[in-house]
Design a protein around this motif. Structure first.
Motif, mmCIF file in Angstrom:
data_model
loop_
_atom_site.group_PDB
_atom_site.id
_atom_site.type_symbol
_atom_site.label_atom_id
_atom_site.label_comp_id
_atom_site.label_asym_id
_atom_site.label_seq_id
_atom_site.Cartn_x
_atom_site.Cartn_y
_atom_site.Cartn_z
ATOM 1 N N TYR A 13 37.290 11.994 68.307
ATOM 2 C CA TYR A 13 36.982 10.625 67.870
ATOM 3 C C TYR A 13 38.164 9.698 68.166
ATOM 4 O O TYR A 13 37.981 8.579 68.657
ATOM 5 C CB TYR A 13 36.661 10.624 66.379
ATOM 6 N N ARG A 14 39.385 10.151 67.911
ATOM 7 C CA ARG A 14 40.572 9.325 68.175
ATOM 8 C C ARG A 14 40.693 9.013 69.661
ATOM 9 O O ARG A 14 41.005 7.866 70.037
ATOM 10 C CB ARG A 14 41.842 10.035 67.681
ATOM 11 N N ARG A 15 40.458 10.005 70.507
ATOM 12 C CA ARG A 15 40.568 9.768 71.953
ATOM 13 C C ARG A 15 39.537 8.734 72.405
ATOM 14 O O ARG A 15 39.834 7.870 73.236
ATOM 15 C CB ARG A 15 40.391 11.076 72.723
ATOM 16 N N PHE A 16 38.339 8.826 71.860
ATOM 17 C CA PHE A 16 37.306 7.853 72.220
ATOM 18 C C PHE A 16 37.711 6.445 71.782
ATOM 19 O O PHE A 16 37.583 5.478 72.539
ATOM 20 C CB PHE A 16 35.971 8.246 71.581
ATOM 21 N N CYS A 17 38.200 6.315 70.560
ATOM 22 C CA CYS A 17 38.613 5.003 70.046
ATOM 23 C C CYS A 17 39.761 4.418 70.861
ATOM 24 O O CYS A 17 39.799 3.207 71.139
ATOM 25 C CB CYS A 17 39.009 5.105 68.572
ATOM 26 N N GLN A 18 40.706 5.250 71.262
ATOM 27 C CA GLN A 18 41.833 4.784 72.065
ATOM 28 C C GLN A 18 41.354 4.257 73.414
ATOM 29 O O GLN A 18 41.828 3.223 73.899
ATOM 30 C CB GLN A 18 42.845 5.918 72.258
ATOM 31 N N LEU A 19 40.406 4.976 74.017
ATOM 32 C CA LEU A 19 39.855 4.524 75.290
ATOM 33 C C LEU A 19 39.158 3.181 75.122
ATOM 34 O O LEU A 19 39.399 2.234 75.883
ATOM 35 C CB LEU A 19 38.864 5.554 75.833
ATOM 36 N N ASN A 20 38.304 3.072 74.126
ATOM 37 C CA ASN A 20 37.541 1.838 73.951
ATOM 38 C C ASN A 20 38.438 0.660 73.604
ATOM 39 O O ASN A 20 38.200 -0.473 74.042
ATOM 40 C CB ASN A 20 36.478 2.041 72.870
ATOM 41 N N GLU A 21 39.479 0.911 72.830
ATOM 42 C CA GLU A 21 40.435 -0.149 72.511
ATOM 43 C C GLU A 21 41.086 -0.679 73.786
ATOM 44 O O GLU A 21 41.275 -1.894 73.956
ATOM 45 C CB GLU A 21 41.506 0.383 71.558
ATOM 46 N N LEU A 22 41.411 0.221 74.696
ATOM 47 C CA LEU A 22 42.009 -0.191 75.966
ATOM 48 C C LEU A 22 41.015 -0.990 76.802
ATOM 49 O O LEU A 22 41.367 -2.011 77.399
ATOM 50 C CB LEU A 22 42.485 1.037 76.743
ATOM 51 N N LEU A 23 39.763 -0.536 76.858
ATOM 52 C CA LEU A 23 38.759 -1.240 77.653
ATOM 53 C C LEU A 23 38.576 -2.675 77.180
ATOM 54 O O LEU A 23 38.406 -3.594 77.994
ATOM 55 C CB LEU A 23 37.423 -0.498 77.594
ATOM 56 N N PHE A 24 38.618 -2.908 75.877
ATOM 57 C CA PHE A 24 38.425 -4.242 75.332
ATOM 58 C C PHE A 24 39.701 -5.092 75.369
ATOM 59 O O PHE A 24 39.668 -6.271 75.019
ATOM 60 C CB PHE A 24 37.901 -4.163 73.898
ATOM 61 N N SER A 25 40.811 -4.498 75.774
ATOM 62 C CA SER A 25 42.077 -5.226 75.810
ATOM 63 C C SER A 25 42.230 -5.982 77.130
ATOM 64 O O SER A 25 41.371 -5.912 78.014
ATOM 65 C CB SER A 25 43.242 -4.239 75.646
ATOM 66 N N ASP A 26 43.360 -6.671 77.284
ATOM 67 C CA ASP A 26 43.635 -7.389 78.534
ATOM 68 C C ASP A 26 44.465 -6.543 79.497
ATOM 69 O O ASP A 26 45.122 -7.068 80.395
ATOM 70 C CB ASP A 26 44.334 -8.718 78.250
ATOM 71 N N ALA A 27 44.412 -5.227 79.329
ATOM 72 C CA ALA A 27 45.135 -4.321 80.239
ATOM 73 C C ALA A 27 44.596 -4.470 81.659
ATOM 74 O O ALA A 27 43.462 -4.916 81.876
ATOM 75 C CB ALA A 27 44.993 -2.881 79.765
ATOM 76 N N ALA A 28 45.408 -4.087 82.619
ATOM 77 C CA ALA A 28 45.022 -4.184 84.022
ATOM 78 C C ALA A 28 43.838 -3.267 84.321
ATOM 79 O O ALA A 28 43.663 -2.218 83.703
ATOM 80 C CB ALA A 28 46.207 -3.816 84.914
ATOM 81 N N CYS A 29 43.050 -3.681 85.294
ATOM 82 C CA CYS A 29 41.878 -2.910 85.700
ATOM 83 C C CYS A 29 42.265 -1.483 86.093
ATOM 84 O O CYS A 29 41.565 -0.522 85.767
ATOM 85 C CB CYS A 29 41.187 -3.616 86.864
ATOM 86 N N ALA A 30 43.393 -1.326 86.792
ATOM 87 C CA ALA A 30 43.831 0.000 87.228
ATOM 88 C C ALA A 30 44.147 0.900 86.043
ATOM 89 O O ALA A 30 43.909 2.112 86.092
ATOM 90 C CB ALA A 30 45.054 -0.120 88.133
ATOM 91 N N ASP A 31 44.686 0.323 84.964
ATOM 92 C CA ASP A 31 44.960 1.112 83.761
ATOM 93 C C ASP A 31 43.659 1.575 83.114
ATOM 94 O O ASP A 31 43.566 2.700 82.620
ATOM 95 C CB ASP A 31 45.763 0.287 82.758
ATOM 96 N N LYS A 32 42.659 0.710 83.118
ATOM 97 C CA LYS A 32 41.367 1.080 82.536
ATOM 98 C C LYS A 32 40.672 2.144 83.381
ATOM 99 O O LYS A 32 40.062 3.073 82.842
ATOM 100 C CB LYS A 32 40.493 -0.173 82.398
ATOM 101 N N GLU A 33 40.783 2.019 84.699
ATOM 102 C CA GLU A 33 40.191 3.036 85.575
ATOM 103 C C GLU A 33 40.826 4.394 85.318
ATOM 104 O O GLU A 33 40.133 5.412 85.185
ATOM 105 C CB GLU A 33 40.379 2.645 87.039
#
Length: 266
Positions: A117-137
């Motif tokens: 559950y924590r890993r999923f939340c961390q991923l989704n938090e990153l997706l909704f952030s202003d992080a670079a596209c390459a970081d999200k990929e």
């Protein structure tokens, strides 16, 4: 008050995410043409699929294969949840790179491991952030390739990237530090799957390939600032999306804005 947010990125067309807070929405049995991974954040719900019927609680994670009929509805007044949709072909191709003989499950999988559950939340938090596209990929590749969403523990030991291959990849990153090099191209140069390559590169350098390349840009930016170049020219020449992206990346690595850094040497 109910609140629903969606995340999409045209550069990452194989992924879409949703966050719903205090939702009272109810669903009839339906399907998606995507692999869907959901997490319950608060409240609870009843998940049904075929003969399956499960009570989901906060921290529950459910994976629904593409074209699998299902429904998930609150068992009280409201619940909060997250839902990630992944293109089925992209997901299958990524998994085949590392494990060609491992098919995707045909039925929904449900788990309640806190670490998953924590890993999923961390991923989704990153997706909704202003992080670079390459970081999200990279985060999506690591999450899907790690298979924790299938109820499997993550692989603890990173694969080793042979020194000669590492040197070739690093040389290319240095040569094209102001360009966004495709992850698939770098992985092919290393002779690895995308998932294996990111883990191996991070194990060897302490950074993902994109973070390594971004760090190279900041090293160059410091030199250009000392030489008196303008912030807008540096941001453009080093391949940053805009000046605010440059300022944010610089401050994260120098603990000062580019302007502060330049004035310090005046």
């Amino acid at each position: 008050m109910s609140d629903t947010q969606f995340w999409r990125d045209a550069q990452l067309p194989y992924a879409e995410s949703r966050r719903a807070v205090h939702s009272r929405a109810c669903y009839v049995a339906h399907t998606h043409d995507t692999v869907s991974i959901g997490a319950v954040d608060a409240g609870g719900s009843i998940f049904t699929s075929g003969d399956q019927r499960h009570s989901l609680r906060p921290g529950s994670l459910v994976m629904v294969p593409a074209h699998c009929a299902h429904a998930c509805n609150p068992n009280a007044d409201a619940w909060s949840y997250q839902m990630l949709h992944l293109d089925a072909d992209w997901t299958a191709a990524l998994l085949r790179e590392s494990d060609p003989g491992a098919p995707l499950p045909r039925q929904a999988c449900i788990g309640d491991a806190p670490s998953a559950y924590r890993r999923f939340c961390q991923l989704n938090e990153l997706l909704f952030s202003d992080a670079a596209c390459a970081d999200k990929e990279a985060a999506l590749v690591l999450y899907v390739g790690g298979r924790s969403w299938l109820g499997r523990p993550p692989r603890a030991v990173a694969p080793r990237l042979p020194a000669a291959r590492l040197q070739r990849v690093v040389a290319l990153l240095r040569q094209a530090s102001n360009q966004a090099l495709p992850l698939a191209e770098l992985a092919a140069m290393a002779g690895m799957s995308r998932y294996q390559f990111i883990r191996a590169f991070r194990g060897a350098t302490g950074m993902t390939p994109h973070a390594y390349q971004l760090d190279l840009r900041i090293v160059q930016a410091r030199r250009l600032l000392r030489d008196g170049h303008s912030l807008s020219r540096i941001a453009h020449d080093l391949g940053f999306a805009d000046q605010s992206h440059f300022q944010r990346a610089f401050k994260q690595r120098v603990a000062a804005t580019p302007g502060m850094y330049r004035r310090a040497g005046a």
